[in-house]
Every structure is written in structure tokens, then in C-alpha cells.
Design a protein around this motif. Structure first.
Motif, PDB file in Angstrom:
ATOM      1  N   SER A  22       9.139  13.566  -0.565  1.00 39.06           N
ATOM      2  CA  SER A  22       9.796  14.825  -0.921  1.00 39.06           C
ATOM      3  C   SER A  22      10.283  14.789  -2.364  1.00 39.06           C
ATOM      4  CB  SER A  22      10.974  15.098   0.021  1.00 39.06           C
ATOM      5  OG  SER A  22      11.670  16.264  -0.356  1.00 39.06           O
ATOM      6  N   SER A  23      10.871  13.666  -2.778  1.00 41.32           N
ATOM      7  CA  SER A  23      11.371  13.535  -4.148  1.00 41.32           C
ATOM      8  C   SER A  23      10.232  13.574  -5.158  1.00 41.32           C
ATOM      9  CB  SER A  23      12.158  12.229  -4.297  1.00 41.32           C
ATOM     10  OG  SER A  23      13.314  12.231  -3.488  1.00 41.32           O
ATOM     11  N   VAL A  24       9.159  12.839  -4.878  1.00 36.45           N
ATOM     12  CA  VAL A  24       8.031  12.790  -5.809  1.00 36.45           C
ATOM     13  C   VAL A  24       7.375  14.160  -5.936  1.00 36.45           C
ATOM     14  CG1 VAL A  24       5.738  11.826  -6.224  1.00 36.45           C
ATOM     15  CG2 VAL A  24       7.571  10.341  -5.429  1.00 36.45           C
ATOM     16  N   MET A  25       7.120  14.824  -4.790  1.00 39.32           N
ATOM     17  CA  MET A  25       6.396  16.087  -4.815  1.00 39.32           C
ATOM     18  C   MET A  25       7.187  17.205  -5.487  1.00 39.32           C
ATOM     19  SD  MET A  25       3.497  15.298  -3.558  1.00 39.32           S
ATOM     20  CE  MET A  25       2.765  16.926  -3.456  1.00 39.32           C
ATOM     21  N   SER A  26       8.493  17.100  -5.517  1.00 37.38           N
ATOM     22  CA  SER A  26       9.316  18.135  -6.150  1.00 37.38           C
ATOM     23  C   SER A  26       9.783  17.728  -7.545  1.00 37.38           C
ATOM     24  CB  SER A  26      10.538  18.446  -5.275  1.00 37.38           C
ATOM     25  OG  SER A  26      11.345  17.291  -5.104  1.00 37.38           O
ATOM     26  N   SER A  27       9.229  16.639  -8.092  1.00 34.19           N
ATOM     27  CA  SER A  27       9.684  16.111  -9.380  1.00 34.19           C
ATOM     28  C   SER A  27       9.131  16.927 -10.544  1.00 34.19           C
ATOM     29  CB  SER A  27       9.285  14.642  -9.528  1.00 34.19           C
ATOM     30  OG  SER A  27       7.872  14.502  -9.553  1.00 34.19           O
ATOM     31  N   ASN A  28       9.738  16.728 -11.706  1.00 30.86           N
ATOM     32  CA  ASN A  28       9.280  17.380 -12.930  1.00 30.86           C
ATOM     33  C   ASN A  28       9.272  16.352 -14.057  1.00 30.86           C
ATOM     34  OD1 ASN A  28      11.992  17.102 -13.845  1.00 30.86           O
ATOM     35  ND2 ASN A  28      12.522  19.079 -12.923  1.00 30.86           N
ATOM     36  N   ALA A  29       9.114  16.822 -15.291  1.00 37.35           N
ATOM     37  CA  ALA A  29       9.000  15.910 -16.424  1.00 37.35           C
ATOM     38  C   ALA A  29      10.206  14.996 -16.579  1.00 37.35           C
ATOM     39  CB  ALA A  29       8.795  16.711 -17.712  1.00 37.35           C
ATOM     40  N   ASN A  30      11.372  15.471 -16.162  1.00 42.26           N
ATOM     41  CA  ASN A  30      12.589  14.683 -16.323  1.00 42.26           C
ATOM     42  C   ASN A  30      12.781  13.646 -15.218  1.00 42.26           C
ATOM     43  OD1 ASN A  30      13.427  16.114 -18.648  1.00 42.26           O
ATOM     44  ND2 ASN A  30      14.266  17.752 -17.372  1.00 42.26           N
ATOM     45  N   THR A  31      12.183  13.887 -14.056  1.00 38.73           N
ATOM     46  CA  THR A  31      12.447  13.021 -12.896  1.00 38.73           C
ATOM     47  C   THR A  31      11.215  12.297 -12.365  1.00 38.73           C
ATOM     48  OG1 THR A  31      12.113  14.886 -11.362  1.00 38.73           O
ATOM     49  CG2 THR A  31      14.353  14.506 -12.178  1.00 38.73           C
ATOM     50  N   ALA A  32      10.025  12.702 -12.825  1.00 33.24           N
ATOM     51  CA  ALA A  32       8.783  12.208 -12.215  1.00 33.24           C
ATOM     52  C   ALA A  32       8.676  10.688 -12.219  1.00 33.24           C
ATOM     53  CB  ALA A  32       7.581  12.826 -12.930  1.00 33.24           C
ATOM     54  N   GLU A  33       8.906  10.081 -13.364  1.00 34.20           N
ATOM     55  CA  GLU A  33       8.734   8.630 -13.471  1.00 34.20           C
ATOM     56  C   GLU A  33       9.723   7.883 -12.578  1.00 34.20           C
ATOM     57  OE1 GLU A  33       8.241   5.152 -16.887  1.00 34.20           O
ATOM     58  OE2 GLU A  33       8.522   7.253 -17.453  1.00 34.20           O
ATOM     59  N   THR A  34      10.959   8.355 -12.534  1.00 33.71           N
ATOM     60  CA  THR A  34      11.978   7.708 -11.705  1.00 33.71           C
ATOM     61  C   THR A  34      11.618   7.787 -10.228  1.00 33.71           C
ATOM     62  OG1 THR A  34      13.735   8.191 -13.295  1.00 33.71           O
ATOM     63  CG2 THR A  34      14.409   7.753 -11.025  1.00 33.71           C
ATOM     64  N   PHE A  35      11.244   8.977  -9.778  1.00 30.78           N
ATOM     65  CA  PHE A  35      10.919   9.157  -8.361  1.00 30.78           C
ATOM     66  C   PHE A  35       9.616   8.444  -7.990  1.00 30.78           C
ATOM     67  CE2 PHE A  35      13.513  13.291  -8.389  1.00 30.78           C
ATOM     68  CZ  PHE A  35      14.626  12.637  -7.878  1.00 30.78           C
ATOM     69  N   PHE A  36       8.650   8.455  -8.913  1.00 27.63           N
ATOM     70  CA  PHE A  36       7.391   7.754  -8.655  1.00 27.63           C
ATOM     71  C   PHE A  36       7.642   6.254  -8.505  1.00 27.63           C
ATOM     72  CE2 PHE A  36       3.840   5.263 -10.318  1.00 27.63           C
ATOM     73  CZ  PHE A  36       2.808   5.677  -9.483  1.00 27.63           C
ATOM     74  N   ASN A  37       8.431   5.681  -9.390  1.00 21.86           N
ATOM     75  CA  ASN A  37       8.734   4.253  -9.306  1.00 21.86           C
ATOM     76  C   ASN A  37       9.505   3.919  -8.039  1.00 21.86           C
ATOM     77  OD1 ASN A  37       7.461   3.627 -11.722  1.00 21.86           O
ATOM     78  ND2 ASN A  37       9.316   3.839 -12.952  1.00 21.86           N
ATOM     79  N   GLY A  38      10.395   4.820  -7.625  1.00 24.79           N
ATOM     80  CA  GLY A  38      11.112   4.599  -6.369  1.00 24.79           C
ATOM     81  C   GLY A  38      10.171   4.601  -5.185  1.00 24.79           C
ATOM     82  N   PHE A  39       9.222   5.519  -5.192  1.00 26.55           N
ATOM     83  CA  PHE A  39       8.216   5.596  -4.133  1.00 26.55           C
ATOM     84  C   PHE A  39       7.371   4.323  -4.083  1.00 26.55           C
ATOM     85  CE2 PHE A  39       3.621   6.665  -3.611  1.00 26.55           C
ATOM     86  CZ  PHE A  39       3.608   6.829  -2.234  1.00 26.55           C
ATOM     87  N   MET A  40       6.913   3.860  -5.248  1.00 21.02           N
ATOM     88  CA  MET A  40       6.071   2.670  -5.284  1.00 21.02           C
ATOM     89  C   MET A  40       6.859   1.419  -4.905  1.00 21.02           C
ATOM     90  SD  MET A  40       3.028   3.533  -5.764  1.00 21.02           S
ATOM     91  CE  MET A  40       2.408   1.854  -5.940  1.00 21.02           C
ATOM     92  N   ASN A  41       8.100   1.343  -5.316  1.00 22.19           N
ATOM     93  CA  ASN A  41       8.929   0.204  -4.923  1.00 22.19           C
ATOM     94  C   ASN A  41       9.086   0.152  -3.409  1.00 22.19           C
ATOM     95  OD1 ASN A  41      10.963  -2.018  -5.588  1.00 22.19           O
ATOM     96  ND2 ASN A  41      12.260  -0.586  -4.480  1.00 22.19           N
ATOM     97  N   PHE A  42       9.263   1.317  -2.806  1.00 19.49           N
ATOM     98  CA  PHE A  42       9.357   1.385  -1.337  1.00 19.49           C
ATOM     99  C   PHE A  42       8.053   0.917  -0.696  1.00 19.49           C
ATOM    100  CE2 PHE A  42       8.711   3.966   2.557  1.00 19.49           C
ATOM    101  CZ  PHE A  42       9.706   3.392   3.338  1.00 19.49           C
TER     102      PHE A  42
END
Length: 255
Positions: A22-42
Motif C-alpha cells: 500500500s505504501s509503495v503503490m501510493s508513493s511519489n517522488a518524495n517517498t518512493a525510495e523510502t517506501f521501496f527500500n522498506g518493502f525490499m527490506n521486508f
């Protein structure tokens, strides 16, 4: 890898995966990298997800050949392997390369999706990569969950699931509890139904509505986990539509 998980463990992983997606799919330029890294870490640390992602790392993927594959005008072609499992392996290994800074997150979007706006590139990447992986993860986790007999998933006293507005559970003790009724904002379901009714394909809309009605009818019952998983699997191809409601739906899962 042997399946030594319990249904509770798989359900917990599934719930967290839903939050991450949910976080990754709703991300934008300001949040994308943070949420993507959180997803991959999980994906790289959760035991249930690791049992699914580890086999995907064993495939030999020719990334250099893929990166250099272009149209006559020099633009790159986002071609995926025809074999379904190799396709998932390719997408996951691509995410790993981005996670490890071998590729840049935004570099993929600009190279293949060609939008002039970075948020559009992020959205295209999420739809063409993250969404497909999420559908695969959902299918594998559901398979793991369904393969475990109910009797083989013992529930400790601290994890007892109860239903109803005022449940009480006493284990070798006197009832001195205070009832806490969890409020469910049913208007959220009306908003979700409104979104689903916007789907133009009639057959697809009916499938969504049937799954959604099953989910709505299972709130505060023992079948909610199963109906939730089925609904997320149904919505996997258009997860962005319900992304704003994922936290609400996941919050109704037993904890």
C-alpha cells in the motif's frame, strides 16, 4: 525450503506485506525510495517472504542483455521473460539491484516509461514491477496458508481470536475484564464499493463486487482473514484503486 510456519505467522506476514505494498503503490517522488527500500527490506528479512523470494534469486538473469535491448530508434524495450517463474525472478532481481544501488530507482522509469514527470514514471514502475510481484507473493502465501491443517497451527492464550461485540475469554482465572468494542467505520466500505463500481469492464467489476461483498459480510467473523486474502488477490491487478483503503482493511484483521 520446508514449510515450518503456522497460519498465524503467515497471516502476520501477509498483513505486513499489504501495508508495505500500500505504501509503495501510493508513493511519489518524495517517498518512493523510502517506501521501496522498506518493502525490499521486508522481503529480505521476513521468514515467510524469504521462503518465497530465495528461489527467485537462483535464476541466472542476463541483465546486461536486457538493458541493451533497444528499438531501432534507440529507446529501450521493457521485455519480460515468457516463462512465468523466470518473469518473477527477473522482476525480483531487478528490485534487488535497485535496493543495492546497482540500478537507480528513477533510472528504470525514465529509461523505459518515458514520462516527463517523475511521479508518472514511479507509477509505471510500480504497476509493471511491484504489482506483478505482489500478485505472485499473494498466491504463494495463500498456498502456504491453505497447506497447513488448522490443527497444526496452535494458538497460544495471548493469540486467541474471538468474535462478537463483547467477547470474554477466561483461562484459569476470574473474569474481571472490561469489554472493549472495536468500532468499525462501515462508511469506508461504501467508499470502496464506489471505487469498484468505476471499473468499466463489467465482468471484472462483478468479480470484484462479489469478492468485496464476501469480505464486507465477514467483518468480525473468523472467516475475515480468508475473505481478506481472497479480495486482495482479486484486486492484485488494480491494487492502486484500493491502496487508500488498505490500512483500514488490514486493521480489521485479528491481532
Amino acid at each position: 525450503m520446508p514449510n515450518d510456519f503456522t497460519r498465524i505467522q503467515i497471516n502476520d506476514s501477509f498483513q505486513e506485506l499489504s501495508h508495505q505494498i500500500s505504501s509503495v503503490m501510493s508513493s511519489n517522488a518524495n517517498t518512493a525510495e523510502t517506501f521501496f527500500n522498506g518493502f525490499m527490506n521486508f522481503c529480505e528479512t521476513d521468514q515467510v517472504l524469504v521462503s518465497i523470494t530465495s528461489p527467485l534469486k537462483e535464476f541466472d538473469i542476463p541483465f546486461n542483455e536486457w538493458w541493451n535491448k533497444t528499438y531501432p530508434n534507440g529507446s529501450r524495450i521493457f521485455v519480460l521473460p515468457e516463462d512465468p517463474l523466470k518473469r518473477q525472478a527477473f522482476l525480483y532481481q531487478l528490485c534487488l539491484k535497485i535496493y543495492r544501488n546497482e540500478f537507480k530507482y528513477h533510472q528504470i522509469g525514465f529509461a523505459y516509461f518515458k514520462s516527463s514527470h517523475i511521479n508518472d514514471n514511479i507509477s509505471q514502475f510500480n504497476q509493471n514491477v511491484i504489482q506483478i510481484l505482489n500478485r505472485y507473493f499473494n498466491q504463494k502465501m495463500k498456498g502456504l496458508f491453505d497447506s497447513i491443517p488448522v490443527d497444526d497451527s496452535p494458538i497460544s492464550p495471548s493469540m486467541i481470536y474471538v468474535s462478537g461485540d463483547n467477547p470474554r475469554v477466561n483461562i484459569n482465572s476470574v473474569d474481571q475484564s472490561t469489554n472493549i468494542v472495536k468500532y468499525v467505520d462501515m462508511s469506508q466500505f461504501d467508499e470502496i464499493e464506489t471505487v469498484i463500481n468505476q471499473i468499466q469492464d463489467e465482468r471484472e467489476r462483478i468479480i470484484w463486487l462479489n469478492s468485496f461483498n464476501d469480505l464486507k459480510g465477514s467483518v468480525r467473523t473468523e472467516s475475515y482473514v480468508q475473505k481478506y486474502q481472497q479480495f486482495i488477490a482479486t484486486a492484485a491487478d488494480h491494487i492502486t484503486l484500493i491502496a487508500p483503503f488498505m490500512t483500514f482493511l488490514a486493521g480489521l484483521l485479528p491481532s
